[in-house]
Scaffold this motif. Structure first.
Motif, PDB file in Angstrom:
ATOM      1  N   PRO A 103      25.502  43.532  16.123  1.00 57.07           N
ATOM      2  CA  PRO A 103      25.217  44.974  16.175  1.00 57.07           C
ATOM      3  C   PRO A 103      23.878  45.290  15.521  1.00 57.07           C
ATOM      4  CG  PRO A 103      27.428  44.546  15.322  1.00 57.07           C
ATOM      5  CD  PRO A 103      26.730  43.225  15.382  1.00 57.07           C
ATOM      6  N   ILE A 104      23.240  46.350  15.979  1.00 59.62           N
ATOM      7  CA  ILE A 104      21.971  46.774  15.405  1.00 59.62           C
ATOM      8  C   ILE A 104      22.170  47.135  13.934  1.00 59.62           C
ATOM      9  CG2 ILE A 104      20.203  48.582  15.452  1.00 59.62           C
ATOM     10  CD1 ILE A 104      20.477  48.647  18.469  1.00 59.62           C
ATOM     11  N   ASP A 105      21.306  46.636  13.093  1.00 54.48           N
ATOM     12  CA  ASP A 105      21.331  46.910  11.654  1.00 54.48           C
ATOM     13  C   ASP A 105      19.917  47.328  11.274  1.00 54.48           C
ATOM     14  OD1 ASP A 105      21.387  46.858   8.854  1.00 54.48           O
ATOM     15  OD2 ASP A 105      22.656  45.081   8.764  1.00 54.48           O
ATOM     16  N   ARG A 106      19.794  48.384  10.510  1.00 54.85           N
ATOM     17  CA  ARG A 106      18.465  48.911  10.193  1.00 54.85           C
ATOM     18  C   ARG A 106      18.014  48.596   8.781  1.00 54.85           C
ATOM     19  NH1 ARG A 106      21.137  51.843  13.760  1.00 54.85           N
ATOM     20  NH2 ARG A 106      20.052  52.413  15.701  1.00 54.85           N
ATOM     21  N   ASN A 107      18.772  47.781   8.055  1.00 56.79           N
ATOM     22  CA  ASN A 107      18.397  47.369   6.709  1.00 56.79           C
ATOM     23  C   ASN A 107      17.639  46.039   6.794  1.00 56.79           C
ATOM     24  OD1 ASN A 107      18.748  45.785   4.130  1.00 56.79           O
ATOM     25  ND2 ASN A 107      19.634  47.721   3.469  1.00 56.79           N
ATOM     26  N   PRO A 108      16.351  46.012   6.469  1.00 59.70           N
ATOM     27  CA  PRO A 108      15.543  44.792   6.663  1.00 59.70           C
ATOM     28  C   PRO A 108      16.114  43.558   5.961  1.00 59.70           C
ATOM     29  CG  PRO A 108      14.130  46.667   6.200  1.00 59.70           C
ATOM     30  CD  PRO A 108      15.531  47.137   5.970  1.00 59.70           C
ATOM     31  N   GLN A 109      16.541  43.706   4.728  1.00 58.84           N
ATOM     32  CA  GLN A 109      17.046  42.539   3.999  1.00 58.84           C
ATOM     33  C   GLN A 109      18.365  42.060   4.577  1.00 58.84           C
ATOM     34  OE1 GLN A 109      15.309  40.854   1.499  1.00 58.84           O
ATOM     35  NE2 GLN A 109      16.868  39.346   2.034  1.00 58.84           N
ATOM     36  N   GLN A 110      19.238  42.986   4.953  1.00 58.50           N
ATOM     37  CA  GLN A 110      20.506  42.595   5.555  1.00 58.50           C
ATOM     38  C   GLN A 110      20.284  41.893   6.893  1.00 58.50           C
ATOM     39  OE1 GLN A 110      23.317  46.224   3.753  1.00 58.50           O
ATOM     40  NE2 GLN A 110      23.061  45.964   5.966  1.00 58.50           N
ATOM     41  N   VAL A 111      19.332  42.388   7.663  1.00 62.40           N
ATOM     42  CA  VAL A 111      19.031  41.745   8.947  1.00 62.40           C
ATOM     43  C   VAL A 111      18.529  40.325   8.717  1.00 62.40           C
ATOM     44  CG1 VAL A 111      17.510  41.786  10.961  1.00 62.40           C
ATOM     45  CG2 VAL A 111      18.596  43.900  10.174  1.00 62.40           C
ATOM     46  N   PHE A 112      17.593  40.171   7.767  1.00 62.90           N
ATOM     47  CA  PHE A 112      17.071  38.833   7.497  1.00 62.90           C
ATOM     48  C   PHE A 112      18.188  37.899   7.037  1.00 62.90           C
ATOM     49  CE2 PHE A 112      15.516  35.601   4.579  1.00 62.90           C
ATOM     50  CZ  PHE A 112      14.552  34.970   5.355  1.00 62.90           C
ATOM     51  N   ASP A 113      19.029  38.370   6.126  1.00 67.37           N
ATOM     52  CA  ASP A 113      20.111  37.524   5.595  1.00 67.37           C
ATOM     53  C   ASP A 113      21.073  37.110   6.703  1.00 67.37           C
ATOM     54  OD1 ASP A 113      19.029  37.772   3.076  1.00 67.37           O
ATOM     55  OD2 ASP A 113      20.430  39.320   2.408  1.00 67.37           O
ATOM     56  N   THR A 114      21.411  38.040   7.587  1.00 69.46           N
ATOM     57  CA  THR A 114      22.322  37.728   8.695  1.00 69.46           C
ATOM     58  C   THR A 114      21.702  36.719   9.641  1.00 69.46           C
ATOM     59  OG1 THR A 114      23.348  39.920   8.602  1.00 69.46           O
ATOM     60  CG2 THR A 114      23.586  38.696  10.659  1.00 69.46           C
ATOM     61  N   PRO A 240      14.567  46.446  12.098  1.00 72.14           N
ATOM     62  CA  PRO A 240      13.347  45.781  11.619  1.00 72.14           C
ATOM     63  C   PRO A 240      13.050  44.535  12.447  1.00 72.14           C
ATOM     64  CG  PRO A 240      15.176  45.375  10.127  1.00 72.14           C
ATOM     65  CD  PRO A 240      15.655  46.396  11.118  1.00 72.14           C
ATOM     66  N   TYR A 241      11.778  44.287  12.651  1.00 71.29           N
ATOM     67  CA  TYR A 241      11.342  43.117  13.419  1.00 71.29           C
ATOM     68  C   TYR A 241      10.337  42.322  12.587  1.00 71.29           C
ATOM     69  CZ  TYR A 241      13.270  45.675  17.448  1.00 71.29           C
ATOM     70  OH  TYR A 241      14.081  46.357  18.327  1.00 71.29           O
ATOM     71  N   GLN A 242      10.789  41.765  11.491  1.00 69.49           N
ATOM     72  CA  GLN A 242       9.921  40.938  10.672  1.00 69.49           C
ATOM     73  C   GLN A 242       9.609  39.635  11.399  1.00 69.49           C
ATOM     74  OE1 GLN A 242       8.593  41.770   7.749  1.00 69.49           O
ATOM     75  NE2 GLN A 242       9.642  43.746   7.600  1.00 69.49           N
ATOM     76  N   ALA A 243       8.349  39.216  11.353  1.00 67.26           N
ATOM     77  CA  ALA A 243       7.934  37.962  11.990  1.00 67.26           C
ATOM     78  C   ALA A 243       8.289  36.794  11.081  1.00 67.26           C
ATOM     79  CB  ALA A 243       6.436  37.978  12.263  1.00 67.26           C
ATOM     80  N   VAL A 244       9.150  35.890  11.566  1.00 65.94           N
ATOM     81  CA  VAL A 244       9.634  34.785  10.746  1.00 65.94           C
ATOM     82  C   VAL A 244       9.533  33.465  11.514  1.00 65.94           C
ATOM     83  CG1 VAL A 244      11.199  36.183   9.340  1.00 65.94           C
ATOM     84  CG2 VAL A 244      12.028  35.226  11.487  1.00 65.94           C
ATOM     85  N   PRO A 245       9.050  32.408  10.893  1.00 64.17           N
ATOM     86  CA  PRO A 245       9.064  31.098  11.541  1.00 64.17           C
ATOM     87  C   PRO A 245      10.484  30.539  11.625  1.00 64.17           C
ATOM     88  CG  PRO A 245       7.408  31.189   9.791  1.00 64.17           C
ATOM     89  CD  PRO A 245       8.304  32.379   9.617  1.00 64.17           C
ATOM     90  N   LEU A 246      10.842  30.025  12.773  1.00 66.02           N
ATOM     91  CA  LEU A 246      12.102  29.311  12.975  1.00 66.02           C
ATOM     92  C   LEU A 246      11.776  27.835  13.175  1.00 66.02           C
ATOM     93  CD1 LEU A 246      13.968  31.571  15.581  1.00 66.02           C
ATOM     94  CD2 LEU A 246      13.878  31.814  13.103  1.00 66.02           C
TER      95      LEU A 246
END
Length: 301
Positions: A103-114, A240-246
């Motif tokens: 589901p869409i989440d608008r909390n940047p840290q929660q999105v990153f952690d998930t 949030p759409y933080q750019a992260v290396p995978l």
């Protein structure tokens, strides 16, 4: 010379064997002795892929192969899981909704952690910290349109949206964090059927008045260069759409020296800096590799 009407039995057998082998070769993962960095098929992704590649080459002296211009998130994800690429840069909101189907989440840290947790659990892929910026969807209009309608936010646009022609990229039309979700969140509908086109054509369509509003990316170079207006997402629909290396865990086990190199890139790029680099490539037609070499030099990388 007239070609023969029949092939010899031996040649026919050889060709049949070759045709049988081609699909098998196509399905087999590569056995490259080099790290393979991937990227999607737009300018920013090429720049970010080049950044990862140049940093690894400079800091570890390992050879890096570049597999850029992959069609989109799904193709990059499949290539990563199949071992065809070892790493690429994704955006957390895209990973959350389009890949992980959360589901869409608008909390940047929660999105990153998930995203970090589920990529590790499901795919054995490590999600590195953000490069420092996010590239969110942005609803963009010409300055004249913003002035005429007296709008600065998407909420203010609602009464006039039905008179505006919309241009979108392919993914925006179908993603849950795209067009349908946006229309539902704001209760707005645009005129007719949206014009769907390659991302690189959206700005041309807007400039030539083929469309009145486009679903673009917030770090696109033409926004600042052409003095276009981003309408504020005042209801915070977009995640949030933080750019992260995978990076695949298999690659990290094979080349453990790349871990500190990629980790050191955290926080190194601002949104304005990314927008400037995009414009140098798209607007000034500079080579992406040269732009990244210059960026690395300026930032002491």
């Amino acid at each position: 010379m007239t070609p023969p009407r029949r092939l010899s039995a031996a040649l026919s057998a050889a060709l049949s064997l070759l045709l049988l082998c081609v699909p098998l070769l196509g399905c087999s993962p590569p056995r490259s002795s080099h790290i393979v960095i991937g990227a999607k098929d737009f300018t920013e992704q090429t720049l970010l892929g080049e950044l990862l590649a140049q940093e690894i080459e400079a800091k570890t002296h390992l050879k890096v192969d570049r597999h850029f211009y992959l069609a989109g998130s799904y193709i990059c994800q499949q290539a990563l899981l199949a071992g065809r690429i070892d790493a690429y840069v994704e955006y957390t909101g895209t990973a959350l909704t389009a890949i992980l189907k959360q589901p869409i989440d608008r909390n940047p840290q929660q999105v990153f952690d998930t995203v970090q947790r589920l990529y590790q659990q499901r795919y054995h892929v490590t999600v590195f910290p953000s490069l420092g910026f996010q590239n969110t969807f942005a609803m963009v209009v010409r300055p004249s349109t913003a002035r005429r309608l007296r709008v600065t936010t998407l909420s203010q646009l609602v009464p006039d949206a039905s008179h505006l022609r919309l241009g979108v990229g392919y993914e925006f039309q179908t993603r849950p964090d795209g067009l349908r979700g946006l229309e539902k969140a704001y209760g707005m509908h645009f005129a007719g059927t949206p014009r769907v086109m390659d991302l690189g054509l959206l700005y041309r369509a807007l400039e030539s008045h083929q469309v009145d509003i486009i679903a673009a990316n917030s770090t696109d170079g033409p926004i600042a260069a052409a003095h276009l207006v981003i309408l504020k997402d005042d209801r915070h629909f977009f995640p949030p759409y933080q750019a992260v290396p995978l990076v695949s865990d298999a690659a990290l086990r094979r080349w453990p020296q790349i871990r500190p190199v990629l980790a050191s890139l955290a926080g190194k790029i601002t949104a304005a800096g990314m927008r400037q680099m995009n414009e140098e490539v798209d607007g000034e037609h500079r080579d992406p590799a040269a732009v990244i070499r210059e960026f690395r030099k300026e930032h002491g990388l």
